[in-house]
Design a protein around this motif. Structure first.
Motif: not given
Lengths: 115, 113
Positions: A18-24
């Motif tokens: 599983d992966v999690a990609l972040r956007c600010d």
């Protein structure tokens, strides 16, 4: 912030992980979009948020993809049980208000490689 | 449904010569059209946009595009190419009220010294 920030810049995942990609997004931007760009292709729409509400998720390729923006600012794109076909650059974009005439600011993207 | 077709996947020009990148669109109403540029390992940057005002749109770095409804085209031009123009260019159609963008497949511009 001055621009749209995405992290990590690069991610290598083993198939099934599983992966999690972040956007600010830019502070105060109401609209937030996720796009997927496969190698040699144009970006393709995944999902859209207006504040914390996910108004369009028609581009998510399968139920392994999930996106959230719980407080109407930072967004996370999660991919469960990654597959090789998920390898792509994931782009985030934000805009001040809803509507195409105002334009977007894109982040530099997260390059996901599934091995 | 809206779509865009970029007619060339790869264009090669010599420095100082004109650039023409071709794009046709498909839309049942007056479209919003954009050109974006993507340099390697950098984010997408807006070059110019057409939103039903003037048909000749001027953008950054000397680029311009002309909206031609009769030909359903929105070609990107520049009078004189620079080495720094080498990049991937996308013709983009705006969709609906949400602002979702529909990208063409892209044109790689090569500029030779």
């Amino acid at each position: 912030g001055a621009g749209v920030s995405q992290s990590p810049r690069y991610k290598v995942a083993k198939r099934g992980q599983d992966v999690a990609l972040r956007c600010d997004p830019i502070s105060g931007h109401v609209s937030l979009f996720w796009y997927q760009q496969a190698l040699g292709q144009g970006p393709e729409f995944l999902t859209y948020f207006q504040n914390e509400a996910q108004l369009d998720k028609s581009g998510l390729p399968s139920d392994r993809f999930f996106a959230e923006r719980p407080e109407g600012s930072v967004s996370t794109l999660k991919i469960q049980r990654t597959q090789q076909e998920d390898s792509a650059v994931y782009l985030c974009a934000s805009s001040l208000v809803q509507g195409i005439s105002y334009g977007y600011t894109f982040g530099s993207g997260t390059r996901l490689t599934v091995v | 449904a809206q779509s865009v077709t970029q007619l060339d996947s790869h264009v090669s020009v010599s420095e100082g010569t004109p650039v023409l990148l071709r794009c046709n669109y498909s839309s049942s109403y007056s479209p919003s059209l954009f050109w974006y540029v993507q340099h390697p390992n950098k984010g997408l940057q807006l070059l110019l946009k057409y939103t039903s005002a003037a048909t000749l749109v001027k953008g950054i770095n000397g680029f311009e595009a002309e909206f031609k409804k009769s030909e359903t085209s929105f070609h990107l031009t520049k009078p004189s190419a620079h080495m720094s123009d080498a990049a991937e260019y996308f013709c983009v159609h705006g969709s609906g009220n949400t602002g979702k963008l529909i990208f063409g497949q892209g044109t790689t511009l090569q500029v030779k010294p």
